[in-house]
Write an enzyme that holds these catalytic residues in place. Structure first.
Site, PDB file in Angstrom:
ATOM      1  N   ASP A 154      -7.900  -7.337   1.574  1.00  0.00           N
ATOM      2  CA  ASP A 154      -6.880  -7.387   2.608  1.00  0.00           C
ATOM      3  C   ASP A 154      -7.497  -6.816   3.856  1.00  0.00           C
ATOM      4  O   ASP A 154      -8.452  -6.053   3.778  1.00  0.00           O
ATOM      5  CB  ASP A 154      -5.665  -6.531   2.238  1.00  0.00           C
ATOM      6  N   HIS A 176      -4.691 -19.446  13.171  1.00  0.00           N
ATOM      7  CA  HIS A 176      -6.053 -19.945  12.928  1.00  0.00           C
ATOM      8  C   HIS A 176      -6.879 -18.961  12.094  1.00  0.00           C
ATOM      9  O   HIS A 176      -7.525 -19.353  11.120  1.00  0.00           O
ATOM     10  CB  HIS A 176      -6.792 -20.229  14.233  1.00  0.00           C
ATOM     11  N   CYS A 224     -11.798 -27.471  11.540  1.00  0.00           N
ATOM     12  CA  CYS A 224     -10.678 -26.725  10.978  1.00  0.00           C
ATOM     13  C   CYS A 224      -9.414 -27.579  11.039  1.00  0.00           C
ATOM     14  O   CYS A 224      -9.149 -28.244  12.040  1.00  0.00           O
ATOM     15  CB  CYS A 224     -10.469 -25.432  11.779  1.00  0.00           C
ATOM     16  N   CYS A 263      -5.887 -25.686  15.531  1.00  0.00           N
ATOM     17  CA  CYS A 263      -7.032 -26.548  15.809  1.00  0.00           C
ATOM     18  C   CYS A 263      -6.667 -28.027  15.851  1.00  0.00           C
ATOM     19  O   CYS A 263      -7.316 -28.815  16.530  1.00  0.00           O
ATOM     20  CB  CYS A 263      -8.140 -26.299  14.785  1.00  0.00           C
ATOM     21  N   ASP A 293       0.864  -1.171   0.000  1.00  0.00           N
ATOM     22  CA  ASP A 293       0.000   0.000   0.000  1.00  0.00           C
ATOM     23  C   ASP A 293       0.902   1.224   0.000  1.00  0.00           C
ATOM     24  O   ASP A 293       1.977   1.229   0.582  1.00  0.00           O
ATOM     25  CB  ASP A 293      -0.925   0.008   1.210  1.00  0.00           C
ATOM     26  N   CYS A 296      -6.298 -26.319  10.675  1.00  0.00           N
ATOM     27  CA  CYS A 296      -5.121 -25.470  10.880  1.00  0.00           C
ATOM     28  C   CYS A 296      -4.278 -26.040  12.009  1.00  0.00           C
ATOM     29  O   CYS A 296      -4.733 -26.879  12.795  1.00  0.00           O
ATOM     30  CB  CYS A 296      -5.529 -24.023  11.186  1.00  0.00           C
TER      31      CYS A 296
END
Length: 376
Positions: free
Chosen positions: A268, A337, A306, A311, A95, A308
């Site tokens: 984003d 997560h 999940c 998890c 940005d 991830c």
RNA sequence: GGGUAGGUGCCCGAGUGGUUAAAGGGAACGGACUGUAAAUCCGUCGCCGUAGGCUACGAUGGUUCGAAUCCAUCCCUGCCCA
């Protein structure tokens, strides 16, 4: 010559504006719609590049204003560019610092030439213009760089918003004129506040300038969501179908679905990582404020479906404990997560578009999701 | 045994006659967070309640119009000397 950044449309939802595509960059291609984790200071707070790759991140964001101040764009150029500096070999978007014009409030003064900032670090006077911001982003070397714009606060009156939009347009042209790098792509940013005619005009005039991608800025600045969706509707009608469309700063699941439905490809947001550091987990049902007392003896994972890292290995009770005792690992697990959740969320949404069942996805999501999860 | 410093709300700690339900921390509990000045910020935090009332500064008894603050006795704790 082939532009550095191209958008490939793969599938258009027949019922909504949603679309699945792929964006090609000098540092690889990524599938869209996509969520881009934010790494303002050349790092996604608490998460390593390896972990980002493991969760499937194809592109991350960084920030020109912050890196310009510290360590300095020249230093990063000297290091071999931002990719090398931060050890991230996939795509990066920076940005311009336009958002800081907005968020730093009384620390800055805007003129035709550019923006004078008082550095938030040491109070020293700094100057950023379309030319400086663009050159700085060329030094950083991100694949996608953003035009230097003014993000208008909400609410703002018509006159101010129109003048600001005109300035943003003039600045966009100056950014374009400055941009000489062949392995980067400069995106224009549509402003225009909450005024439909300004949004339309800004979009049209940017498209006339011909950018490889277009961002919608100045939304999610405190306005009601319905108003944001209205602005999105009208803006997207005026952006070309063969270019990437990026909704800046949006990242709650409900807004993501609404954005995708209207034809946004890229998002984003600091939301997932910030909220993680403040003790909240994101789920398909809504937020789980993991630091709350109700999870003290909850030995289940944040989300049992999940996959991830957090998890698969840790319980709500454990993460709550880490957050409460101020252990960094707790913030990391939640960040991992939440990012994994959003990246996966976008992936599933994309799959539904590919399989012509986006509307079904939308309905199921809406039925299950409330901002604060009510589930146990 | 002698001396000395002290005992304040869940914890630490300020307060030495009225403006004190009692500063400030911490803990606890809750909330906010959308192109990151954010591991930050905000609120609640004796009890009941609408005003208001009740109970509170180791215990008991006193002085005073009024006491966490002054006096007496007792209990307890730290430190020093025997």
């Amino acid at each position: 010559m082939k532009p550095a950044i191209t958008y490939e449309l793969i599938k258009q939802c027949p019922h909504t504006g949603a679309r699945a595509g792929r964006i090609h960059t000098p540092h690889g291609s990524f599938d869209t719609p996509i969520f881009m984790p934010v790494g303002t200071q050349a790092t996604v707070k608490t998460v390593s590049p390896e972990e980002l790759k493991a969760m499937g991140a194809g592109i991350i964001l960084s920030n020109n204003y912050h890196l310009f101040l510290r360590p300095g764009s020249k230093l990063i150029k000297e290091a071999g560019g931002l990719h090398k500096f931060m050890n991230w070999d996939r795509a990066i978007l920076t940005d311009s610092g336009g958002f800081q014009v907005f968020s730093l409030g009384d620390l800055r003064k805007i003129s035709e030439e550019g923006v004078t900032f008082r550095s938030h670090i040491d109070g020293s006077k700094k100057f950023l213009s379309p030319e400086i911001a663009t050159k700085s982003q060329m030094d950083l070397g991100a694949d996608i760089i953003m035009a230097f714009d003014e993000c208008v606060p909400y609410p703002a009156d018509f006159k101010y918003t129109r003048e600001s939009m005109e300035l943003t347009l003039r600045w966009a042209q100056r950014c374009k004129d400055t941009m000489t790098s062949e392995n980067q792509g400069l995106f224009g940013i549509v402003q225009g506040g909450m005024y439909k005619d300004l949004r339309i005009e800004c979009a049209n005039r940017l498209v006339d300038m011909d950018f490889p991608g277009y961002a919608v800025g100045g939304l999610s600045v405190g306005e009601p969501k319905e108003l944001m969706y209205e602005m999105l509707d009208i803006t997207l009608e005026h952006l070309p179908k063969n270019k990437a469309r990026y909704l800046m700063g949006v990242g709650t699941p409900d807004c993501l679905v609404e954005g995708v439905m209207r034809g946004i490809d890229m998002f984003d947001c600091v939301y997932p990582t910030r909220v993680a550091r403040n003790g909240t987990a994101m789920t398909w049902n809504g937020r789980l404020v993991i630091k709350n007392a109700q999870y003290e003896r909850d030995f289940n994972p944040i989300d049992e479906h999940c996959d991830c890292y957090a998890c698969r290995n840790y319980s709500r009770a454990y993460i709550r404990h880490l957050v409460r005792v101020n252990e960094i690992f707790g913030l990391r697990l939640l960040s991992i997560h939440n990012l994994h959740f959003l990246i996966n969320f976008m992936k599933e949404m994309r799959q539904s578009i590919l399989e012509d069942r986006f509307v079904d996805f939308y309905q199921k999501f809406t039925a299950n999701f409330s901002f604060n999860a009510k589930s146990v």
